[in-house]
Design an enzyme around this catalytic site. Structure first.
Site, PDB file in Angstrom:
ATOM      1  N   LYS A 100      -0.944  -9.544   3.122  1.00  0.00           N
ATOM      2  CA  LYS A 100      -0.218  -9.083   4.323  1.00  0.00           C
ATOM      3  C   LYS A 100      -1.088  -8.060   5.029  1.00  0.00           C
ATOM      4  CE  LYS A 100       3.247  -5.856   4.024  1.00  0.00           C
ATOM      5  NZ  LYS A 100       2.673  -4.780   4.833  1.00  0.00           N
TER       6      LYS A 100
ATOM      7  N   ASP B 262       0.847  -1.201   0.000  1.00  0.00           N
ATOM      8  CA  ASP B 262       0.000   0.000   0.000  1.00  0.00           C
ATOM      9  C   ASP B 262       0.885   1.256   0.000  1.00  0.00           C
ATOM     10  OD1 ASP B 262       0.884  -0.107   2.610  1.00  0.00           O
ATOM     11  OD2 ASP B 262      -1.092   0.195   3.518  1.00  0.00           O
ATOM     12  N   SER B 263       2.212   1.055   0.036  1.00  0.00           N
ATOM     13  CA  SER B 263       3.148   2.160  -0.202  1.00  0.00           C
ATOM     14  C   SER B 263       2.917   2.759  -1.594  1.00  0.00           C
ATOM     15  CB  SER B 263       4.600   1.685  -0.067  1.00  0.00           C
ATOM     16  OG  SER B 263       4.823   0.496  -0.795  1.00  0.00           O
TER      17      SER B 263
ATOM     18  N   ASP C  88      -1.253  -6.271  -0.329  1.00  0.00           N
ATOM     19  CA  ASP C  88      -1.192  -5.586   0.970  1.00  0.00           C
ATOM     20  C   ASP C  88      -2.578  -5.047   1.308  1.00  0.00           C
ATOM     21  OD1 ASP C  88       0.257  -4.800   3.135  1.00  0.00           O
ATOM     22  OD2 ASP C  88       1.150  -3.041   2.189  1.00  0.00           O
TER      23      ASP C  88
ATOM     24  N   GLU D  50       9.437  -4.367  10.537  1.00  0.00           N
ATOM     25  CA  GLU D  50       9.906  -3.118   9.916  1.00  0.00           C
ATOM     26  C   GLU D  50      10.523  -2.180  10.956  1.00  0.00           C
ATOM     27  OE1 GLU D  50       7.076  -1.203   7.337  1.00  0.00           O
ATOM     28  OE2 GLU D  50       8.268   0.637   7.199  1.00  0.00           O
TER      29      GLU D  50
ATOM     30  N   GLU E  74      -1.158  -5.360   8.719  1.00  0.00           N
ATOM     31  CA  GLU E  74      -0.333  -4.742   9.772  1.00  0.00           C
ATOM     32  C   GLU E  74      -0.954  -4.940  11.148  1.00  0.00           C
ATOM     33  OE1 GLU E  74       0.283  -0.588   8.901  1.00  0.00           O
ATOM     34  OE2 GLU E  74       1.099  -1.009   6.910  1.00  0.00           O
TER      35      GLU E  74
HETATM   36  O1  KIV Z   1       3.333  -1.022   1.664  1.00  0.00           O
HETATM   37  C1  KIV Z   1       4.478  -1.470   1.737  1.00  0.00           C
HETATM   38  O2  KIV Z   1       5.274  -1.417   0.787  1.00  0.00           O
HETATM   39  C2  KIV Z   1       4.864  -2.071   2.996  1.00  0.00           C
HETATM   40  C3  KIV Z   1       6.316  -1.968   3.345  1.00  0.00           C
HETATM   41  C4  KIV Z   1       6.619  -0.597   3.827  1.00  0.00           C
HETATM   42  C5  KIV Z   1       6.680  -2.960   4.342  1.00  0.00           C
HETATM   43  O3  KIV Z   1       4.057  -2.524   3.719  1.00  0.00           O
END
Ligand code: KIV
Length: 283
Positions: free
Chosen positions: A116, A47-48, A86, A185, A118
């Site tokens: 994934k 989600d980056s 994500d 992280e 968080e």
């Molecule tokens: O969104 C992402 O790329 C991530 C990384 C910062 C670990 O979750």
């Protein structure tokens, strides 16, 4: 060259044999294709993308639809690579039902191999429910950008004994809940190592030191494209930002000086047709 896609078992074997896995984020077809060609073990459609593609100041505004859309392109670019979708902010926090339905969307609509999410103890019911739904879930602890407000910004975590212990306990609970792997992280390397040694599932790092089961980096950081800020854990392997500006500047100069296009970039009239056209124009 086509390669065999990793499954969770190959990833687990890498850990068991002490070989580090390498993965990178990708948000589009081309980056994914290059990542596959470079032999990445996994790709994360992070989600980056909110910061790296859309220019948001964080990941909170990112939606499920944006993540699915980018994951579809990545899947097409890297058909033989293990891809992780994500889960964006509010796609799993509100309820276990939301979590299972949105994890399922990543699989049904974008063909990812795993998702994934968080958080520690507080998202373990979601991890368990997604795993019970037959999907692979990766945990993510330490600096969790979706809760950067609570963490006081994009700051390293687990730097005191007490906060490190909380992370270690979160990691244990995530494994118990059925996650197949964990990403840690921005924590001191000592904490990364303790968690890696403590868990039987693979423990990966982005800014958690070298004594872990593999490393993740953000593609825009590795390539030197992301300009807003550079976290301490980033190593830039290229400066594509500068190279892109240089290429655009050279193109603009060529156009303004009438050096582009050259003869080799133009189409030819069919032989004998130009005189006919000139005659037509004269009436
Ligand atoms: O969104 C992402 O790329 C991530 C990384 C910062 C670990 O979750």
């Amino acid at each position: 060259m086509s390669k065999k896609k990793n499954s969770r078992f190959e990833l687990q074997k890498l850990k068991d044999e002490g070989k580090p896995a390498v993965w990178i984020t990708a948000y589009d077809y081309w980056t994914a294709a290059f990542a596959e060609e470079a032999g990445m073990d996994m790709i994360l459609v992070g989600d980056s993308l909110g910061m790296c593609i859309y220019g948001y100041s964080g990941t909170v505004p990112v939606t499920m639809d944006q993540c699915i859309y980018h994951s579809e392109g990545v899947r097409r670019g890297a058909p033989n690579t293990f891809i992780i979708g994500d889960m964006p902010f509010l796609s799993y926090q509100v309820s276990v039902e939301d979590a299972v339905r949105n994890a399922g969307r990543f699989h049904k609509e974008a063909g990812v191999d795993a998702i994934k999410l968080e958080g520690g103890l507080r998202v373990c019911p979601q991890i368990r429910a997604i795993a019970d739904g037959g999907m692979l879930v990766m945990g993510h602890i330490g600096l969790t950008p979706q809760s950067s407000g609570q963490l006081g910004g994009f700051k390293a975590q687990g730097r005191t004994a007490e906060t490190a212990m909380e992370l270690i306990e979160d990691a244990r609970e995530i494994q118990k809940a059925g996650a197949f792997a964990l990403l840690v992280e921005a924590v001191p390397p000592e904490v990364g190592k303790i968690i890696r040694d403590d868990l039987s599932i693979p423990v990966y790092s982005i800014g958690a030191g070298i004594d872990v089961d593999g490393q993740l980096m953000i593609c825009s950081d590795v390539l030197g494209i992301f300009q807003a800020f550079t976290p301490k854990f980033v190593k830039k392997y290229e400066n594509l930002g500068k190279k892109t500006v240089d290429a655009f500047t050279a193109y603009a100069a060529d156009v303004r000086e009438r050096k582009f296009p050259e003869d080799s970039h133009t189409y030819k009239m069919v032989e004998g047709e130009m005189p006919k056209l000139e005659k037509m124009l004269k009436g």
